[in-house]
Scaffold this motif. Structure first.
Motif, PDB file in Angstrom:
ATOM      1  N   TRP A 247       0.812  -1.223   0.000  1.00 34.24           N
ATOM      2  CA  TRP A 247       0.000   0.000   0.000  1.00 34.24           C
ATOM      3  C   TRP A 247       0.841   1.266   0.000  1.00 34.24           C
ATOM      4  N   LEU A 248       2.080   1.192   0.482  1.00 31.74           N
ATOM      5  CA  LEU A 248       2.928   2.382   0.529  1.00 31.74           C
ATOM      6  C   LEU A 248       4.082   2.306  -0.472  1.00 31.74           C
ATOM      7  N   GLY A 249       4.029   1.321  -1.371  1.00 28.56           N
ATOM      8  CA  GLY A 249       5.053   1.173  -2.387  1.00 28.56           C
ATOM      9  C   GLY A 249       4.482   1.302  -3.784  1.00 28.56           C
ATOM     10  N   PRO A 250       5.276   1.011  -4.794  1.00 24.75           N
ATOM     11  CA  PRO A 250       4.822   1.170  -6.178  1.00 24.75           C
ATOM     12  C   PRO A 250       3.621   0.302  -6.528  1.00 24.75           C
ATOM     13  N   ALA A 251       3.551  -0.912  -5.960  1.00 30.24           N
ATOM     14  CA  ALA A 251       2.469  -1.827  -6.318  1.00 30.24           C
ATOM     15  C   ALA A 251       1.107  -1.326  -5.847  1.00 30.24           C
ATOM     16  N   GLY A 252       1.092  -0.447  -4.870  1.00 33.35           N
ATOM     17  CA  GLY A 252      -0.181  -0.008  -4.322  1.00 33.35           C
ATOM     18  C   GLY A 252      -0.830   1.151  -5.031  1.00 33.35           C
ATOM     19  N   LYS A 253      -0.098   1.819  -5.909  1.00 39.66           N
ATOM     20  CA  LYS A 253      -0.667   3.006  -6.562  1.00 39.66           C
ATOM     21  C   LYS A 253      -1.877   2.665  -7.406  1.00 39.66           C
ATOM     22  N   GLY A 254      -1.769   1.607  -8.201  1.00 42.29           N
ATOM     23  CA  GLY A 254      -2.902   1.215  -9.023  1.00 42.29           C
ATOM     24  C   GLY A 254      -4.060   0.713  -8.191  1.00 42.29           C
ATOM     25  N   LEU A 255      -3.756  -0.054  -7.130  1.00 43.29           N
ATOM     26  CA  LEU A 255      -4.819  -0.562  -6.255  1.00 43.29           C
ATOM     27  C   LEU A 255      -5.568   0.577  -5.582  1.00 43.29           C
ATOM     28  N   LEU A 256      -4.839   1.572  -5.099  1.00 38.64           N
ATOM     29  CA  LEU A 256      -5.476   2.713  -4.450  1.00 38.64           C
ATOM     30  C   LEU A 256      -6.360   3.477  -5.438  1.00 38.64           C
ATOM     31  N   ALA A 257      -5.858   3.670  -6.645  1.00 35.93           N
ATOM     32  CA  ALA A 257      -6.631   4.416  -7.647  1.00 35.93           C
ATOM     33  C   ALA A 257      -7.910   3.680  -8.008  1.00 35.93           C
ATOM     34  N   ARG A 258      -7.828   2.348  -8.156  1.00 39.95           N
ATOM     35  CA  ARG A 258      -9.026   1.575  -8.507  1.00 39.95           C
ATOM     36  C   ARG A 258     -10.053   1.586  -7.386  1.00 39.95           C
ATOM     37  N   ASN A 259      -9.629   1.833  -6.168  1.00 43.72           N
ATOM     38  CA  ASN A 259     -10.562   1.864  -5.030  1.00 43.72           C
ATOM     39  C   ASN A 259     -10.849   3.291  -4.562  1.00 43.72           C
ATOM     40  N   ASN A 260     -10.533   4.263  -5.409  1.00 44.71           N
ATOM     41  CA  ASN A 260     -10.804   5.671  -5.099  1.00 44.71           C
ATOM     42  C   ASN A 260     -10.172   6.112  -3.780  1.00 44.71           C
ATOM     43  N   GLN A 261      -8.950   5.635  -3.534  1.00 43.82           N
ATOM     44  CA  GLN A 261      -8.222   5.980  -2.326  1.00 43.82           C
ATOM     45  C   GLN A 261      -6.925   6.703  -2.700  1.00 43.82           C
ATOM     46  N   ARG A 262      -6.485   7.550  -1.798  1.00 39.61           N
ATOM     47  CA  ARG A 262      -5.233   8.274  -2.021  1.00 39.61           C
ATOM     48  C   ARG A 262      -4.167   7.945  -0.988  1.00 39.61           C
TER      49      ARG A 262
END
Length: 430
Positions: free
Chosen positions: A285-300
Motif C-alpha cells: 500500500w505504501l510502495g509502487p504496487a499499491g498506486k494502481g490498487l489505491l486508484a481503482r478503489n478511489n483511495q489516495r
C-alpha cells in the motif's frame, strides 16, 4: 530483592490513559506521543514483570521483528523498517498491559479507557461517510473502527456490571454507559459489529451459566462443541452461499462486500508472486504496487487502507512465514484459554476468552494487526495474560493436607488421653 520507590507507583491510571488514546487515532501525533510516554512510564515502574518469562515475550515479538527484517527484500526498505518498528512498539504495549495488570484490572482499564474515548467522541460530534449517510465516528477515524471500539466498551461494561469484584460506583457507571454504547453501535451501520455484539453477549451469558457447572460438565460441553463444529466446517461453503443470498437479496448489500472481493482477488495475485516471505511489510500500500490498487478503489492514502482480511494482508506483506508467526501464539493462547475455562469460570477469564474470540471473528473481513491499533494491543495483552495465567485446578474447598476442625479436635483429645495414661518413670535412665 531490593525494591525501588518508583516501582510502588500505581500503573492502573497510566493503562487507562493509554487505552483511551489508543481509541483516538484521529488525534494523530498527539495520540502516538501520549502512548509512547505512558508505555515508557509503565515500563519503568513494572520492569520486573516485563522481564519475567522472556521466551514467551520473544515468541510474541517474532512477527514484528520479521516485519522489520522484511526491509531487506522490500522495494521500500525505509517504510518497511519504520512500520515494522511501530508494530514492535504496539505489540510491546500489549505485552506490557498483559504483564503489569491482572486480568481483572485489565477489564476495568478497558472499560474506563473506552468510556473516556467514546464519550469524548460523542461530544465531538465528528461524523464519517456511510452508505446510509453521515454516521458518528468520534475520535476513532472511521465508522468501522468506531463500531469495534464500541464492542470493547460494551463487553467490558457488561463484565464490570456482572462482577461483584468491582466497587459499586464502577458497576453503576457500567450500567449507565450501556445505553450510549448501544446507540453508537446501532447508528454505525456496521452489520459485522452488530452480529459480533450479539455473539459476544451470547457467549458471556453461556459462560455465566457454565460457572455453575462442574469441571466435568464444562469439559463435556467443550468436546460437544468441537464435535458440532465438524459438520459446520463441512457445510461451510453452503453457509457462505446462503449468507451471500441473505446479504444481497434481503439486506440489499453490495455483492462484492463494498469492493472487498475485488481487493481479495488482487491480494491473492500478489501472494502468488511471493508466497514464502511476501513483498515486505507495508510495501504494497505504501510502495509502487499499491498506486494502481489505491486508484481503482478511489483511495489516495495507503496508510489507512488494507485488504480487509488479516490473513491476506500478512501473507501479501510477510508471506506464509509471517502468517505462521502470527497464528502459532494465537493457537497456543486459545488452547490455554479453553483449558483455563474448564478449570474455572470467572469474569476476568470470561472477558479474556470472549474478547479474543470476537477479535478473531473479524480476522477474515478486517485487519486486526497494525501499528498503534487498539485491536492489536488488546489481542496481544489477552494472549500474554492467558499464557501467564495460572491454572485453578485446586478446589477452593478444604484440601487433604488441611484436616477438618473436628478431626483436629479428636486428635488433640486423643493425644491428651495418651499422655494421661503414660506411666511416670521416677528413675529416668542416664
Amino acid at each position: 530483592m531490593q525494591t525501588y520507590g518508583f516501582e510502588r507507583l500505581p500503573v492502573f491510571g497510566l493503562a487507562v490513559v493509554l487505552i483511551a488514546f489508543l481509541c483516538a487515532p484521529s488525534l494523530g501525533a498527539v495520540a502516538t506521543l501520549v502512548q509512547l510516554g505512558t508505555l515508557m512510564a509503565i515500563g519503568m515502574i513494572g520492569w520486573r514483570q516485563l522481564l519475567a518469562n522472556p521466551l514467551a515475550s520473544l515468541a510474541l515479538l517474532l512477527l514484528p521483528l520479521f516485519a522489520c527484517a522484511s526491509a531487506l527484500w522490500s522495494p521500500v526498505p525505509d517504510i518497511s523498517l519504520r512500520y515494522g518498528l511501530q508494530l514492535v512498539v504496539t505489540i510491546v504495549i500489549g505485552i506490557a498491559m498483559g504483564r503489569v495488570l491482572t486480568v481483572q484490572q485489565l477489564v476495568l482499564a478497558v472499560f474506563l479507557g473506552t468510556t473516556i474515548a467514546c464519550l469524548a467522541g460523542l461530544g465531538s460530534g465528528r461524523t464519517g461517510v456511510s452508505e446510509g449517510g453521515p454516521v458518528l465516528i468520534g475520535l476513532s477515524g472511521s465508522k468501522n473502527q468506531m463500531s469495534y471500539i464500541t464492542l470493547f466498551w460494551i463487553g467490558s461494561a457488561v463484565c464490570v456490571l456482572a462482577s461483584g469484584a468491582y466497587r459499586l460506583p464502577w458497576r453503576i457507571l457500567a450500567a449507565l454507559t450501556l445505553a450510549p454504547a448501544g446507540f453508537l453501535l446501532l447508528q454505525g451501520e456496521s452489520m459485522t459489529a452488530v452480529v459480533s455484539a450479539v455473539i459476544m453477549t451470547g457467549l458471556l451469558a453461556v459462560l455465566a451459566l457454565a460457572a455453575f457447572v462442574g469441571r466435568g460438565g464444562r469439559l463435556f460441553a467443550l468436546l460437544a462443541g468441537l464435535l458440532l463444529a465438524v459438520p459446520t466446517l463441512v457445510a461451510l461453503p453452503e453457509i457462505e452461499r446462503q449468507a451471500d443470498m441473505l446479504r444481497t437479496d434481503v439486506l440489499h448489500k453490495d455483492a462484492s462486500l463494498t469492493g472487498r472481493t475485488v481487493l481479495w482477488d488482487s491480494a491473492d495475485e500478489l501472494i502468488r508472486q511471493s508466497p514464502i516471505i511476501g513483498h515486505g511489510y507495508k510495501a504494497i500500500w505504501l510502495g509502487p504496487a499499491g498506486k494502481g490498487l489505491l486508484a481503482r478503489n478511489n483511495q489516495r492514502d495507503g496508510r489507512a487502507f488494507h485488504f480487509h482480511d488479516t490473513f491476506r494482508e500478512l501473507m501479501a506483506d510477510l508471506g506464509m512465514i509471517g502468517l505462521a508467526l502470527f497464528l502459532l501464539p494465537l493457537g497456543f493462547a486459545g488452547a490455554r484459554g479453553a483449558a483455563l475455562l474448564i478449570g474455572k469460570v470467572d469474569t476476568p477469564r470470561a472477558f479474556a476468552a470472549v474478547t479474543l474470540f470476537i477479535i478473531l471473528l473479524r480476522i477474515r473481513t478486517e485487519l486486526v494487526v497494525a501499528p498503534f491499533m487498539i485491536d492489536t494491543v488488546l489481542l496481544y495483552a489477552i494472549v500474554t495474560a492467558l499464557i501467564a495465567m495460572p491454572f485453578a485446578w485446586a478446589s477452593p474447598e478444604r484440601s487433604p493436607a488441611a484436616p477438618s476442625r473436628m478431626h483436629r479436635q479428636w486428635r488433640e483429645r486423643s493425644q491428651g488421653r495418651s499422655q494421661q495414661r503414660e506411666p511416670l518413670n521416677p528413675h529416668p535412665s542416664q
